[in-house]
Design a protein around this motif. Structure first.
Motif, PDB file in Angstrom:
ATOM      1  N   LEU A   1      36.881  30.149  44.443  1.00  0.00           N
ATOM      2  CA  LEU A   1      36.530  29.730  45.830  1.00  0.00           C
ATOM      3  C   LEU A   1      37.666  30.365  46.778  1.00  0.00           C
ATOM      4  O   LEU A   1      38.210  31.381  46.717  1.00  0.00           O
ATOM      5  CB  LEU A   1      36.253  28.506  45.959  1.00  0.00           C
ATOM      6  N   LYS A   2      38.175  29.609  47.487  1.00  0.00           N
ATOM      7  CA  LYS A   2      39.005  30.177  48.734  1.00  0.00           C
ATOM      8  C   LYS A   2      40.252  30.677  48.494  1.00  0.00           C
ATOM      9  O   LYS A   2      40.579  31.609  49.018  1.00  0.00           O
ATOM     10  CB  LYS A   2      39.606  28.809  49.596  1.00  0.00           C
ATOM     11  N   LEU A   3      41.079  30.614  47.189  1.00  0.00           N
ATOM     12  CA  LEU A   3      42.191  31.149  47.051  1.00  0.00           C
ATOM     13  C   LEU A   3      41.863  32.607  46.440  1.00  0.00           C
ATOM     14  O   LEU A   3      42.498  33.585  46.983  1.00  0.00           O
ATOM     15  CB  LEU A   3      42.785  30.312  45.734  1.00  0.00           C
ATOM     16  N   SER A   4      41.086  32.519  45.551  1.00  0.00           N
ATOM     17  CA  SER A   4      40.855  33.873  44.869  1.00  0.00           C
ATOM     18  C   SER A   4      39.905  34.957  46.165  1.00  0.00           C
ATOM     19  O   SER A   4      40.100  36.042  46.288  1.00  0.00           O
ATOM     20  CB  SER A   4      40.025  34.052  43.732  1.00  0.00           C
ATOM     21  N   GLU A   5      39.072  34.186  46.761  1.00  0.00           N
ATOM     22  CA  GLU A   5      38.435  35.153  47.895  1.00  0.00           C
ATOM     23  C   GLU A   5      39.392  35.367  49.025  1.00  0.00           C
ATOM     24  O   GLU A   5      39.262  36.715  49.392  1.00  0.00           O
ATOM     25  CB  GLU A   5      37.221  34.258  48.501  1.00  0.00           C
ATOM     26  N   GLY A   6      40.448  34.510  49.443  1.00  0.00           N
ATOM     27  CA  GLY A   6      41.224  34.706  50.477  1.00  0.00           C
ATOM     28  C   GLY A   6      42.193  35.970  50.128  1.00  0.00           C
ATOM     29  O   GLY A   6      42.542  36.934  50.642  1.00  0.00           O
ATOM     30  N   THR A   7      42.681  35.883  48.850  1.00  0.00           N
ATOM     31  CA  THR A   7      43.533  36.870  48.396  1.00  0.00           C
ATOM     32  C   THR A   7      42.992  38.101  47.824  1.00  0.00           C
ATOM     33  O   THR A   7      43.577  39.280  48.538  1.00  0.00           O
ATOM     34  CB  THR A   7      44.386  36.303  47.078  1.00  0.00           C
ATOM     35  N   ALA A   8      41.762  38.251  47.435  1.00  0.00           N
ATOM     36  CA  ALA A   8      41.212  39.441  47.246  1.00  0.00           C
ATOM     37  C   ALA A   8      40.797  40.192  48.647  1.00  0.00           C
ATOM     38  O   ALA A   8      41.086  41.368  48.851  1.00  0.00           O
ATOM     39  CB  ALA A   8      39.947  39.341  46.611  1.00  0.00           C
ATOM     40  N   ALA A   9      40.542  39.283  49.841  1.00  0.00           N
ATOM     41  CA  ALA A   9      40.264  39.824  50.975  1.00  0.00           C
ATOM     42  C   ALA A   9      41.445  40.537  51.491  1.00  0.00           C
ATOM     43  O   ALA A   9      41.525  41.712  52.101  1.00  0.00           O
ATOM     44  CB  ALA A   9      39.546  38.825  51.921  1.00  0.00           C
ATOM     45  N   TRP A  10      42.816  39.762  51.411  1.00  0.00           N
ATOM     46  CA  TRP A  10      44.186  40.292  51.903  1.00  0.00           C
ATOM     47  C   TRP A  10      44.373  41.609  51.302  1.00  0.00           C
ATOM     48  O   TRP A  10      44.700  42.600  51.535  1.00  0.00           O
ATOM     49  CB  TRP A  10      45.086  39.397  51.474  1.00  0.00           C
TER      50      TRP A  10
END
Length: 272
Positions: A71-80
Motif C-alpha cells: 500500500l502506501k509505503l511501496s506505492e509512494g516510494t515507487a512513485a518517488w
C-alpha cells in the motif's frame, strides 16, 4: 491484476534468480521488519523516509519496492523513484502476499554484514572449481547482486576475513562449509531458505560434481566437465567467476523450466 506500476508475486518470483532481476527495495517499517526479519531473495532494506536521498542511486534502472501490504509505503516510494528516472513498481500485496504464497524468504540474521557501499563481502580459497563458483552465483542471484568475492591463498582465508570484514566460506571449521555429505552450496541453500524444488535439483548436481559422487545426478558429469574446462580457460579467478555465472544461470533455468524437455535431430525428417 498487475498495472504498469505494480507487479504480482508470481511474476516477481519468475524474475528472481535471473540476470535480469530488478533492484528489490524493502521499505517496511522497523516494527514490521522486527515482527518477521526475513527478506524476499535479493532485497535490500531502505527507509521510505529517505527516498529523496537514495533514490537517484537507482536512476536508469528497474526496481521493485516492497512494503508490508503493498500500500502506501511501496506505492509512494515507487512513485518517488519514477520521479528520479527509475522504472519502479510496487509489489502487489507486499511482503505479506509473498509470504502467503509460500515463496522463498531469506532470514536477515544469516546475511553477511555490509560494507560502507552496502555490499556483502566474502572470502574463499583461490582457483575455484565448483562449490566456490556455485556459492557466489547463489549469493549474487538470490542474496546480494553486488556481493564482493575475494579469492586468496588457502592459508590466508581466515586472516583476510578478519582484517577485511569478509565472511569466509568453503574452508574447514567455518559456518559456511561442508557438513557431513552436504557441500557448501547445499548448506547455503538450506540456511538461506532457498530450498525450492529447482534449487534442490541444482544442489544435488553441485554436490555430486563437487564431491566426486557423479552417480547422484545424471547431469553432474557435464557440470564437472564444464567447471574444470572453465578453470583451464581462465587464470583470473574473477574472470572465471563471471563466466561461471552464465554457466549456473543456464543450469538453474534448466532445473526450473526445461528439465522435462527433450531434443532430437533432424526434427523435420521426411517419413518413408
Amino acid at each position: 491484476m498487475s498495472s504498469f506500476t505494480t507487479i504480482s508475486s508470481d511474476k516477481l518470483a519468475r524474475l528472481i534468480g535471473t540476470a535480469n532481476t530488478p533492484a528489490l527495495i524493502d521499505v517496511r517499517t522497523d516494527e514490521d521488519f522486527a515482527a518477521d526479519p526475513r527478506l524476499i531473495p535479493g532485497a535490500v532494506r531502505r527507509s521510505h523516509q529517505d527516498a529523496a536521498d537514495w533514490g537517484e542511486e537507482y536512476s536508469g534502472r528497474s526496481a521493485i519496492v516492497i512494503c508490508q501490504r503493498g500500500l502506501k509505503l511501496s506505492e509512494g516510494t515507487a512513485a518517488w523513484l519514477r520521479h528520479v528516472g527509475v522504472s519502479a513498481e510496487a509489489l502487489e500485496d507486499g511482503f505479506e502476499g509473498w509470504k502467503t504464497a509460500k515463496l522463498p524468504l531469506v532470514p536477515a540474521a544469516k546475511l553477511a554484514p555490509r560494507d560502507a557501499q552496502g555490499r556483502t563481502v566474502w572470502v574463499t580459497r583461490a582457483r575455484p572449481k565448483i562449490d566456490r563458483i556455485a556459492c557466489p552465483w547463489l549469493i549474487r542471484r538470490f542474496v546480494d547482486p553486488n556481493a564482493v568475492f575475494l579469492f586468496v591463498a588457502p592459508s590466508e582465508v581466515v586472516a583476510v576475513g578478519e582484517r577485511f570484514n569478509a565472511v569466509p566460506f568453503d574452508i574447514e571449521n567455518v559456518f559456511w562449509s561442508h557438513r557431513g555429505e552436504l557441500c557448501t552450496f547445499d548448506v547455503m541453500v538450506e540456511e538461506l531458505g532457498l530450498a525450492t524444488p529447482p534449487m534442490q535439483r541444482l544442489a544435488t548436481m553441485v554436490r555430486a560434481a563437487d564431491t566426486g559422487r557423479l552417480d547422484l545426478s545424471p547431469e553432474a558429469p557435464g557440470l564437472l566437465a564444464a567447471s574444470l574446462g572453465l578453470s583451464r580457460i581462465y587464470d583470473d579467478d574473477l574472470a572465471q567467476l563471471e563466466a561461471g555465472m552464465t554457466l549456473y544461470d543456464a543450469f538453474y533455468r534448466w532445473c526450473r523450466d526445461a528439465s522435462g524437455e527433450t531434443h532430437n535431430w533432424p526434427t523435420n525428417k521426411a517419413k518413408p
